[in-house]
Design a protein around this motif. Sequence first.
Motif, PDB file in Angstrom:
ATOM      1  N   ILE A  59       0.811  -1.218   0.000  1.00  0.00           N
ATOM      2  CA  ILE A  59       0.000   0.000   0.000  1.00  0.00           C
ATOM      3  C   ILE A  59       0.845   1.269   0.000  1.00  0.00           C
ATOM      4  O   ILE A  59       0.351   2.357  -0.331  1.00  0.00           O
ATOM      5  N   LYS A  60       2.111   1.162   0.320  1.00  0.00           N
ATOM      6  CA  LYS A  60       2.935   2.369   0.499  1.00  0.00           C
ATOM      7  C   LYS A  60       2.984   3.258  -0.744  1.00  0.00           C
ATOM      8  O   LYS A  60       2.823   4.471  -0.623  1.00  0.00           O
ATOM      9  N   PRO A  61       3.193   2.717  -1.956  1.00  0.00           N
ATOM     10  CA  PRO A  61       3.196   3.606  -3.129  1.00  0.00           C
ATOM     11  C   PRO A  61       1.854   4.297  -3.355  1.00  0.00           C
ATOM     12  O   PRO A  61       1.820   5.418  -3.866  1.00  0.00           O
ATOM     13  N   TRP A  62       0.773   3.661  -2.969  1.00  0.00           N
ATOM     14  CA  TRP A  62      -0.547   4.267  -3.159  1.00  0.00           C
ATOM     15  C   TRP A  62      -0.730   5.491  -2.278  1.00  0.00           C
ATOM     16  O   TRP A  62      -1.365   6.475  -2.676  1.00  0.00           O
ATOM     17  N   TYR A  63      -0.176   5.473  -1.068  1.00  0.00           N
ATOM     18  CA  TYR A  63      -0.216   6.680  -0.243  1.00  0.00           C
ATOM     19  C   TYR A  63       0.478   7.842  -0.960  1.00  0.00           C
ATOM     20  O   TYR A  63       0.026   8.980  -0.920  1.00  0.00           O
ATOM     21  N   ARG A  64       1.614   7.545  -1.591  1.00  0.00           N
ATOM     22  CA  ARG A  64       2.392   8.599  -2.243  1.00  0.00           C
ATOM     23  C   ARG A  64       1.691   9.117  -3.496  1.00  0.00           C
ATOM     24  O   ARG A  64       1.940  10.249  -3.927  1.00  0.00           O
ATOM     25  N   ARG A  65       0.829   8.303  -4.098  1.00  0.00           N
ATOM     26  CA  ARG A  65       0.116   8.720  -5.308  1.00  0.00           C
ATOM     27  C   ARG A  65      -1.087   9.599  -4.999  1.00  0.00           C
ATOM     28  O   ARG A  65      -1.594  10.286  -5.897  1.00  0.00           O
ATOM     29  N   LEU A  66      -1.539   9.548  -3.755  1.00  0.00           N
ATOM     30  CA  LEU A  66      -2.701  10.342  -3.366  1.00  0.00           C
ATOM     31  C   LEU A  66      -2.350  11.805  -3.164  1.00  0.00           C
ATOM     32  O   LEU A  66      -1.259  12.143  -2.735  1.00  0.00           O
ATOM     33  N   SER A  67      -3.321  12.667  -3.449  1.00  0.00           N
ATOM     34  CA  SER A  67      -3.236  14.068  -3.029  1.00  0.00           C
ATOM     35  C   SER A  67      -4.008  14.269  -1.731  1.00  0.00           C
ATOM     36  O   SER A  67      -3.707  15.186  -0.964  1.00  0.00           O
ATOM     37  N   LEU A  68      -5.007  13.414  -1.497  1.00  0.00           N
ATOM     38  CA  LEU A  68      -5.824  13.511  -0.287  1.00  0.00           C
ATOM     39  C   LEU A  68      -6.181  12.110   0.189  1.00  0.00           C
ATOM     40  O   LEU A  68      -6.593  11.254  -0.608  1.00  0.00           O
ATOM     41  N   TYR A  69      -6.027  11.888   1.496  1.00  0.00           N
ATOM     42  CA  TYR A  69      -6.426  10.627   2.106  1.00  0.00           C
ATOM     43  C   TYR A  69      -7.595  10.896   3.045  1.00  0.00           C
ATOM     44  O   TYR A  69      -7.586  11.891   3.791  1.00  0.00           O
ATOM     45  N   VAL A  70      -8.586  10.016   3.021  1.00  0.00           N
ATOM     46  CA  VAL A  70      -9.768  10.176   3.871  1.00  0.00           C
ATOM     47  C   VAL A  70      -9.885   8.966   4.791  1.00  0.00           C
ATOM     48  O   VAL A  70      -9.858   7.821   4.333  1.00  0.00           O
ATOM     49  N   ALA A  71     -10.007   9.218   6.092  1.00  0.00           N
ATOM     50  CA  ALA A  71     -10.162   8.165   7.104  1.00  0.00           C
ATOM     51  C   ALA A  71     -11.493   8.398   7.819  1.00  0.00           C
ATOM     52  O   ALA A  71     -11.534   9.103   8.833  1.00  0.00           O
ATOM     53  N   PRO A  72     -12.589   7.825   7.313  1.00  0.00           N
ATOM     54  CA  PRO A  72     -13.925   8.167   7.819  1.00  0.00           C
ATOM     55  C   PRO A  72     -14.466   7.206   8.876  1.00  0.00           C
ATOM     56  O   PRO A  72     -15.680   7.070   9.028  1.00  0.00           O
ATOM     57  N   SER A  73     -13.593   6.538   9.625  1.00  0.00           N
ATOM     58  CA  SER A  73     -14.021   5.505  10.570  1.00  0.00           C
ATOM     59  C   SER A  73     -15.069   6.008  11.566  1.00  0.00           C
ATOM     60  O   SER A  73     -14.992   7.131  12.055  1.00  0.00           O
ATOM     61  N   ARG A  74     -16.004   5.120  11.868  1.00  0.00           N
ATOM     62  CA  ARG A  74     -16.967   5.390  12.943  1.00  0.00           C
ATOM     63  C   ARG A  74     -16.389   4.974  14.290  1.00  0.00           C
ATOM     64  O   ARG A  74     -16.768   5.504  15.334  1.00  0.00           O
ATOM     65  N   ASN A  75     -15.496   3.996  14.255  1.00  0.00           N
ATOM     66  CA  ASN A  75     -14.878   3.488  15.476  1.00  0.00           C
ATOM     67  C   ASN A  75     -13.476   3.023  15.145  1.00  0.00           C
ATOM     68  O   ASN A  75     -13.248   2.420  14.098  1.00  0.00           O
ATOM     69  N   GLU A  76     -12.506   3.289  16.020  1.00  0.00           N
ATOM     70  CA  GLU A  76     -11.110   2.945  15.769  1.00  0.00           C
ATOM     71  C   GLU A  76     -10.427   2.682  17.094  1.00  0.00           C
ATOM     72  O   GLU A  76     -10.905   3.113  18.134  1.00  0.00           O
ATOM     73  N   GLY A  77      -9.291   1.970  17.029  1.00  0.00           N
ATOM     74  CA  GLY A  77      -8.449   1.821  18.203  1.00  0.00           C
ATOM     75  C   GLY A  77      -7.521   3.021  18.270  1.00  0.00           C
ATOM     76  O   GLY A  77      -7.847   4.063  18.832  1.00  0.00           O
ATOM     77  N   PHE A  78      -6.352   2.894  17.678  1.00  0.00           N
ATOM     78  CA  PHE A  78      -5.470   4.041  17.508  1.00  0.00           C
ATOM     79  C   PHE A  78      -5.615   4.533  16.081  1.00  0.00           C
ATOM     80  O   PHE A  78      -6.058   5.644  15.838  1.00  0.00           O
ATOM     81  N   GLY A  79      -5.272   3.683  15.108  1.00  0.00           N
ATOM     82  CA  GLY A  79      -5.406   4.056  13.713  1.00  0.00           C
ATOM     83  C   GLY A  79      -4.148   4.683  13.170  1.00  0.00           C
ATOM     84  O   GLY A  79      -3.839   5.841  13.460  1.00  0.00           O
ATOM     85  N   LEU A  80      -3.395   3.920  12.373  1.00  0.00           N
ATOM     86  CA  LEU A  80      -2.121   4.398  11.844  1.00  0.00           C
ATOM     87  C   LEU A  80      -2.233   5.076  10.486  1.00  0.00           C
ATOM     88  O   LEU A  80      -1.336   5.804  10.081  1.00  0.00           O
ATOM     89  N   THR A  81      -3.322   4.826   9.758  1.00  0.00           N
ATOM     90  CA  THR A  81      -3.337   5.249   8.348  1.00  0.00           C
ATOM     91  C   THR A  81      -3.180   6.749   8.138  1.00  0.00           C
ATOM     92  O   THR A  81      -2.496   7.149   7.194  1.00  0.00           O
ATOM     93  N   PRO A  82      -3.761   7.630   8.972  1.00  0.00           N
ATOM     94  CA  PRO A  82      -3.497   9.065   8.743  1.00  0.00           C
ATOM     95  C   PRO A  82      -2.024   9.427   8.885  1.00  0.00           C
ATOM     96  O   PRO A  82      -1.506  10.266   8.140  1.00  0.00           O
ATOM     97  N   LEU A  83      -1.332   8.784   9.831  1.00  0.00           N
ATOM     98  CA  LEU A  83       0.100   9.049   9.989  1.00  0.00           C
ATOM     99  C   LEU A  83       0.874   8.546   8.777  1.00  0.00           C
ATOM    100  O   LEU A  83       1.807   9.217   8.302  1.00  0.00           O
ATOM    101  N   GLU A  84       0.518   7.366   8.292  1.00  0.00           N
ATOM    102  CA  GLU A  84       1.192   6.826   7.111  1.00  0.00           C
ATOM    103  C   GLU A  84       0.972   7.729   5.911  1.00  0.00           C
ATOM    104  O   GLU A  84       1.891   7.943   5.106  1.00  0.00           O
ATOM    105  N   ALA A  85      -0.240   8.274   5.787  1.00  0.00           N
ATOM    106  CA  ALA A  85      -0.531   9.180   4.674  1.00  0.00           C
ATOM    107  C   ALA A  85       0.253  10.482   4.805  1.00  0.00           C
ATOM    108  O   ALA A  85       0.882  10.942   3.841  1.00  0.00           O
ATOM    109  N   MET A  86       0.232  11.093   5.989  1.00  0.00           N
ATOM    110  CA  MET A  86       0.943  12.362   6.174  1.00  0.00           C
ATOM    111  C   MET A  86       2.441  12.190   5.970  1.00  0.00           C
ATOM    112  O   MET A  86       3.100  13.053   5.384  1.00  0.00           O
ATOM    113  N   ALA A  87       3.000  11.061   6.438  1.00  0.00           N
ATOM    114  CA  ALA A  87       4.418  10.804   6.227  1.00  0.00           C
ATOM    115  C   ALA A  87       4.740  10.676   4.744  1.00  0.00           C
ATOM    116  O   ALA A  87       5.879  10.895   4.328  1.00  0.00           O
TER     117      ALA A  87
END
Length: 357
Positions: free
Chosen positions: A239-267
């Motif tokens: 999934i790592k190259p796909w983060y880099r191809r995005l201009s915007l990432y959306v994390a619309p979870s209703r419930n989460e534990g910690f959730g790493l994906t926004p950090l992976e996207a911002m990085a």
Amino acid sequence: MQTLSGIKVIAPNFKYRLSGVTSTLIQLVPEQRRRGLGVVTLGPGLPEDMPSMSFWQLPALWRRPEGASHRIWHARRNNEMLTGLILRHVLRMPLKLLFTSAAQRHHSRYTRFLISKMDAVVATSGRSGSFLKVAHTVIRHGVDTALFHPPQTDEDGMTATGLPGRYLVGCFGRVRHQKGTDLFVKAMIELLPHYPAWTAVISGRVTAEHTAFADTLKQQIKAAGLEERIRFLGEVADIKPWYRRLSLYVAPSRNEGFGLTPLEAMASQTAVVASDAGAYGEQIAPGETGAVVPAGDYESLRDAIRPYLADPSLAEQHGVQGVAHVRRHFALEREAEGLEKVYSQLLGQDLTPPSSA
């Protein structure tokens, strides 16, 4: 596998399927090893190259490690806490028990009982710590900024996808109601007709029990005539190259534990719009790296996405600022350093490497 004489920390992983906890271990343990900590994993669902021990090696835990009176059993799930208690109190193995909690809810009586028997407790966010009834240390998860990094080659760009449009917006993770995939699809159906330069992608596993949910979303996309511009990628190998191809990432979870994906996207130099589920609200700097909206609130989510589609330069600006934000506050080394301090306190010896002192 390896001998356990120099191993001070056991990190069990008692779950076959990939989860947020598993993703954390996959990134964290190699960083801890790089810093000189004797740590191994135990259990299924991890890459073959992870430093690990086998279940048949458990009797070796009766012997104390070199230079210490105990080892640390670092649990992150109920079954791992229970196993640690059995190993220490029934089998009399010299272990100190540590639990990391990412839960964003009140714990059951059973879980509270297990937590009360731990020697130390870590919360992955201030919010998760607010649900604990015991003393704890907040240590936020980090991401490996060497693995998740800004675009570097043509393969990291939109053109490498072969998809239409100039800009990409994405939503990654298991496809299910809890993750808010339906909210993302609804927003894309409403917004994309007004912004023809954008294409949306959804990546993640669809389990048997959520197949009907995913099929309904695909039918909605087809009815809107947007099959070419809202794509389901399935579960991609990397999934790592796909983060880099995005201009915007959306994390619309209703419930989460910690959730790493926004950090992976911002990085990866990608702006983020996320709900306030889990620790998302503690990860994003609103107005600088993205936006945070109430979990489950469709209108707020849609309205937070719209400015980025209308002005791609805003997404670019927040993406650049997101890289600096993650490296400053959520680098994996910070998490490793925080845990080393807890380990040191439990063992009564300094495990912090000289270079980071």
